[in-house]
Design a protein around this motif. Sequence first.
Motif, PDB file in Angstrom:
ATOM      1  N   LEU A  91       0.838  -1.209   0.000  1.00  0.00           N
ATOM      2  CA  LEU A  91       0.000   0.000   0.000  1.00  0.00           C
ATOM      3  C   LEU A  91       0.866   1.249   0.000  1.00  0.00           C
ATOM      4  CD1 LEU A  91      -2.684  -1.086   2.653  1.00  0.00           C
ATOM      5  CD2 LEU A  91      -2.859  -1.213   0.159  1.00  0.00           C
ATOM      6  N   HIS A  92       2.074   1.118  -0.478  1.00  0.00           N
ATOM      7  CA  HIS A  92       3.000   2.263  -0.508  1.00  0.00           C
ATOM      8  C   HIS A  92       2.346   3.443  -1.229  1.00  0.00           C
ATOM      9  CE1 HIS A  92       6.654   4.614  -0.830  1.00  0.00           C
ATOM     10  NE2 HIS A  92       7.345   3.674  -0.204  1.00  0.00           N
ATOM     11  N   PRO A  93       2.368   4.639  -0.604  1.00  0.00           N
ATOM     12  CA  PRO A  93       1.635   5.762  -1.199  1.00  0.00           C
ATOM     13  C   PRO A  93       2.265   6.350  -2.458  1.00  0.00           C
ATOM     14  CG  PRO A  93       2.831   6.471   0.769  1.00  0.00           C
ATOM     15  CD  PRO A  93       2.949   4.975   0.704  1.00  0.00           C
ATOM     16  N   ASP A  94       3.531   6.047  -2.734  1.00  0.00           N
ATOM     17  CA  ASP A  94       4.187   6.608  -3.919  1.00  0.00           C
ATOM     18  C   ASP A  94       3.903   5.747  -5.148  1.00  0.00           C
ATOM     19  OD1 ASP A  94       5.195   8.528  -2.270  1.00  0.00           O
ATOM     20  OD2 ASP A  94       7.217   7.681  -2.159  1.00  0.00           O
ATOM     21  N   SER A  95       3.689   6.393  -6.264  1.00  0.00           N
ATOM     22  CA  SER A  95       3.420   5.639  -7.499  1.00  0.00           C
ATOM     23  C   SER A  95       4.650   4.896  -7.996  1.00  0.00           C
ATOM     24  CB  SER A  95       2.906   6.588  -8.591  1.00  0.00           C
ATOM     25  OG  SER A  95       3.867   7.594  -8.864  1.00  0.00           O
ATOM     26  N   SER A  96       5.828   5.426  -7.682  1.00  0.00           N
ATOM     27  CA  SER A  96       7.078   4.766  -8.062  1.00  0.00           C
ATOM     28  C   SER A  96       7.972   4.724  -6.821  1.00  0.00           C
ATOM     29  CB  SER A  96       7.767   5.533  -9.200  1.00  0.00           C
ATOM     30  OG  SER A  96       8.950   4.891  -9.608  1.00  0.00           O
ATOM     31  N   PRO A  97       7.703   3.791  -5.899  1.00  0.00           N
ATOM     32  CA  PRO A  97       8.392   3.790  -4.605  1.00  0.00           C
ATOM     33  C   PRO A  97       9.901   3.626  -4.762  1.00  0.00           C
ATOM     34  CG  PRO A  97       6.532   2.273  -4.603  1.00  0.00           C
ATOM     35  CD  PRO A  97       6.746   2.680  -6.013  1.00  0.00           C
ATOM     36  N   VAL A 118      17.620   4.758  -5.552  1.00  0.00           N
ATOM     37  CA  VAL A 118      17.447   6.099  -6.126  1.00  0.00           C
ATOM     38  C   VAL A 118      17.390   6.108  -7.645  1.00  0.00           C
ATOM     39  CG1 VAL A 118      18.494   7.237  -4.153  1.00  0.00           C
ATOM     40  CG2 VAL A 118      19.942   6.522  -6.041  1.00  0.00           C
ATOM     41  N   SER A 119      17.813   5.035  -8.284  1.00  0.00           N
ATOM     42  CA  SER A 119      17.849   5.019  -9.743  1.00  0.00           C
ATOM     43  C   SER A 119      16.472   4.710 -10.313  1.00  0.00           C
ATOM     44  CB  SER A 119      18.866   3.977 -10.225  1.00  0.00           C
ATOM     45  OG  SER A 119      18.494   2.703  -9.729  1.00  0.00           O
ATOM     46  N   GLU A 120      16.349   4.827 -11.627  1.00  0.00           N
ATOM     47  CA  GLU A 120      15.123   4.450 -12.309  1.00  0.00           C
ATOM     48  C   GLU A 120      15.038   2.924 -12.386  1.00  0.00           C
ATOM     49  OE1 GLU A 120      12.513   6.266 -13.447  1.00  0.00           O
ATOM     50  OE2 GLU A 120      13.501   7.884 -12.357  1.00  0.00           O
ATOM     51  N   PRO A 121      13.852   2.339 -12.220  1.00  0.00           N
ATOM     52  CA  PRO A 121      13.739   0.877 -12.265  1.00  0.00           C
ATOM     53  C   PRO A 121      13.911   0.363 -13.694  1.00  0.00           C
ATOM     54  CG  PRO A 121      11.568   1.885 -12.129  1.00  0.00           C
ATOM     55  CD  PRO A 121      12.561   3.006 -11.961  1.00  0.00           C
ATOM     56  N   PRO A 122      14.495  -0.823 -13.857  1.00  0.00           N
ATOM     57  CA  PRO A 122      14.531  -1.441 -15.184  1.00  0.00           C
ATOM     58  C   PRO A 122      13.102  -1.632 -15.689  1.00  0.00           C
ATOM     59  CG  PRO A 122      16.002  -2.580 -13.658  1.00  0.00           C
ATOM     60  CD  PRO A 122      15.184  -1.628 -12.836  1.00  0.00           C
ATOM     61  N   PRO A 123      12.913  -1.691 -17.009  1.00  0.00           N
ATOM     62  CA  PRO A 123      11.552  -1.765 -17.572  1.00  0.00           C
ATOM     63  C   PRO A 123      10.796  -3.035 -17.212  1.00  0.00           C
ATOM     64  CG  PRO A 123      13.221  -2.060 -19.281  1.00  0.00           C
ATOM     65  CD  PRO A 123      13.943  -1.605 -18.056  1.00  0.00           C
ATOM     66  N   HIS A 124      11.518  -4.096 -16.807  1.00  0.00           N
ATOM     67  CA  HIS A 124      10.847  -5.349 -16.475  1.00  0.00           C
ATOM     68  C   HIS A 124      10.581  -5.486 -14.982  1.00  0.00           C
ATOM     69  CE1 HIS A 124      15.227  -5.901 -16.711  1.00  0.00           C
ATOM     70  NE2 HIS A 124      15.081  -6.665 -15.650  1.00  0.00           N
ATOM     71  N   TRP A 125      10.733  -4.406 -14.218  1.00  0.00           N
ATOM     72  CA  TRP A 125      10.401  -4.402 -12.795  1.00  0.00           C
ATOM     73  C   TRP A 125       8.986  -3.856 -12.603  1.00  0.00           C
ATOM     74  CZ3 TRP A 125      14.716  -2.716  -8.869  1.00  0.00           C
ATOM     75  CH2 TRP A 125      15.837  -3.549  -9.015  1.00  0.00           C
ATOM     76  N   ILE A 126       8.276  -4.419 -11.626  1.00  0.00           N
ATOM     77  CA  ILE A 126       6.933  -3.948 -11.302  1.00  0.00           C
ATOM     78  C   ILE A 126       6.861  -3.674  -9.800  1.00  0.00           C
ATOM     79  CG2 ILE A 126       6.102  -6.323 -11.071  1.00  0.00           C
ATOM     80  CD1 ILE A 126       3.353  -5.345 -12.000  1.00  0.00           C
ATOM     81  N   PRO A 127       6.307  -2.518  -9.373  1.00  0.00           N
ATOM     82  CA  PRO A 127       6.209  -2.240  -7.934  1.00  0.00           C
ATOM     83  C   PRO A 127       5.129  -3.102  -7.293  1.00  0.00           C
ATOM     84  CG  PRO A 127       5.147  -0.488  -9.190  1.00  0.00           C
ATOM     85  CD  PRO A 127       5.784  -1.405 -10.196  1.00  0.00           C
ATOM     86  N   VAL A 128       5.386  -3.595  -6.085  1.00  0.00           N
ATOM     87  CA  VAL A 128       4.405  -4.488  -5.468  1.00  0.00           C
ATOM     88  C   VAL A 128       3.165  -3.733  -4.997  1.00  0.00           C
ATOM     89  CG1 VAL A 128       6.156  -6.163  -4.759  1.00  0.00           C
ATOM     90  CG2 VAL A 128       5.439  -4.391  -3.159  1.00  0.00           C
ATOM     91  N   ASN A 129       3.222  -2.397  -4.914  1.00  0.00           N
ATOM     92  CA  ASN A 129       1.996  -1.675  -4.547  1.00  0.00           C
ATOM     93  C   ASN A 129       1.004  -1.629  -5.706  1.00  0.00           C
ATOM     94  OD1 ASN A 129       3.368   0.176  -6.141  1.00  0.00           O
ATOM     95  ND2 ASN A 129       2.936   1.934  -4.835  1.00  0.00           N
ATOM     96  N   VAL A 130       1.394  -2.144  -6.858  1.00  0.00           N
ATOM     97  CA  VAL A 130       0.486  -2.262  -7.994  1.00  0.00           C
ATOM     98  C   VAL A 130      -0.286  -3.576  -7.935  1.00  0.00           C
ATOM     99  CG1 VAL A 130       0.454  -2.659 -10.491  1.00  0.00           C
ATOM    100  CG2 VAL A 130       1.719  -0.727  -9.556  1.00  0.00           C
ATOM    101  N   VAL A 131       0.370  -4.647  -7.461  1.00  0.00           N
ATOM    102  CA  VAL A 131      -0.223  -5.986  -7.579  1.00  0.00           C
ATOM    103  C   VAL A 131      -1.199  -6.307  -6.453  1.00  0.00           C
ATOM    104  CG1 VAL A 131       1.830  -6.822  -8.780  1.00  0.00           C
ATOM    105  CG2 VAL A 131       1.647  -7.121  -6.309  1.00  0.00           C
ATOM    106  N   GLY A 132      -1.312  -5.437  -5.447  1.00  0.00           N
ATOM    107  CA  GLY A 132      -2.227  -5.700  -4.344  1.00  0.00           C
ATOM    108  C   GLY A 132      -3.687  -5.538  -4.715  1.00  0.00           C
ATOM    109  N   ASP A 133      -3.958  -4.906  -5.842  1.00  0.00           N
ATOM    110  CA  ASP A 133      -5.332  -4.685  -6.310  1.00  0.00           C
ATOM    111  C   ASP A 133      -5.392  -5.119  -7.770  1.00  0.00           C
ATOM    112  OD1 ASP A 133      -7.524  -3.220  -7.673  1.00  0.00           O
ATOM    113  OD2 ASP A 133      -7.869  -2.352  -5.690  1.00  0.00           O
TER     114      ASP A 133
END
Length: 522
Positions: A91-97, A118-133
Amino acid sequence: MVETLLEHVKDGKIRVPDFQRPLKWRSAHVLDLFDSVYRGFPVGDLLLFKGPAEPSTIHFGPLRIGAPHMADAYFVVDGQQRVTALAGAMLHPDSSPRGDIHAIWFDLEVERFERLQVSEPPPHWIPVNVVGDSFVLLNWLNAWPFRSSRPDLVQRAIALGKALREYQIPAYIVEGAEQDVLRLIFKRVNTSGVAMQESEVFEALFAGREPRPIESACGRLQAETGFGKISHDWFLRCLKVVEGLDLRQTFTRREGDAGSGHPEAVEHTEHALRLAIGFLSEDAGIFHSQLLPYRLPLVVLARFFHLHPRPNPRTRALLVRWVWRGALSRVHTLSSDANVHHLQSQIDSNEFDSVERLLSTVAPLSVEEFPSAAVSWSSGRNAETRLCAIALAHLGPREPKAGEVLRFDQIRSLLDKKEASRVFLPCIAGRESLACRFILPDRKMFPLLVEASEEVLHSHALDDRAVNALKGKNFEVFERRRSEILNDWFVRFFLARTALGESDRPPVFELVRRVDVRMAQS
């Protein structure tokens, strides 16, 4: 299910009182938990106490929940670390934690959880605050550039969400028990995590008053960042700067106490300090409060990150220069209220102008001003010693026998338990120079050090000449030789961080904007 747990968290039904003991988990613990959930491994039971709860602000890592009065809330007795990890990340409040220990992403290619710093995520990474819903996940996948070209990764993301949301966590709920029965239950509770003391659990459920917000915020910052202790006075100084207040202002009962009358100010300051501490640790390389040469930068950075929570990478690089140039030139010794107020006034809504103004406040610097290995260690608390200690840690010292690098989080743990003088150990009794100090978990490792591999020796700024002198107890030769090696490293390390002689210009697009503004005005 985890999905149900998260719904209860969002509704304010799950309570983790601020007056519980601070969290002990680091990012590795959070990553291990998510890996276990994904694989279907058991992660232990939860113990909850059901009872009435007053309106409260509840923290789950970076997540803040305004919870209403409830007659049937669930207080987390055992499982605080696991609940906070799951809720803080999913439930991390940031869109790109990024930055904090709950900024957890999943590498879809190799199926591994990672913490984004601090770096930009690789394109094949997905934040887990997306998959909770599932609805949010589908929206994310629809906007994902590889949606059409990598259907295998799309299916993997969907499977990830299903595995996390539908994971079953057993929970025991205690309701209406007498206090002596609860005491017995608490005493026998034991999990695979860091066990709670009986008194801590009991106080969490039956304490009769709310905690002081500043005390709670300082506890959370210490637990979640690994940066060490932030004193209440230090926090209050940051609060005033973050809120644009006069440092000389004294909070009175009539105006409202800073710890209870200004809850939003405490929230703002805690968030700003979390970002500033992340910057000092990850960007500037100053990873513990015991190693911070001066307090001034953290106070000023709290103001900067309050106004600019996601600065441009170029701005971050320039802020690193400001931190290190100010420390090495000793400009940051000027921590009077008047000077802090002046630096506070240099920071406004334009991040590029603000960082330029900050850089203009540090004095010109030359290599000759860099501290050397001859500096006296003394108590390890003076600024020069701390600057050299940071450089020493960045050599990547290795454990003599196994050859494994002592990671920053391991050194942090040592500094949490001991004074720096007991972490940076002297190898020769009676000699006070920093050239005779080593980062080792235990003094018993010194005999192993002189017999270690070349790679290990290099990580401690040693070569054959220095080792032979140490073996032969020719301490003057040893100290002189290690000083030479360290001083060469110090110059390279400090030059990399101060970027002396390099341009301090803002990003190109900002320069173009300024030209456009000038042309429009002419």
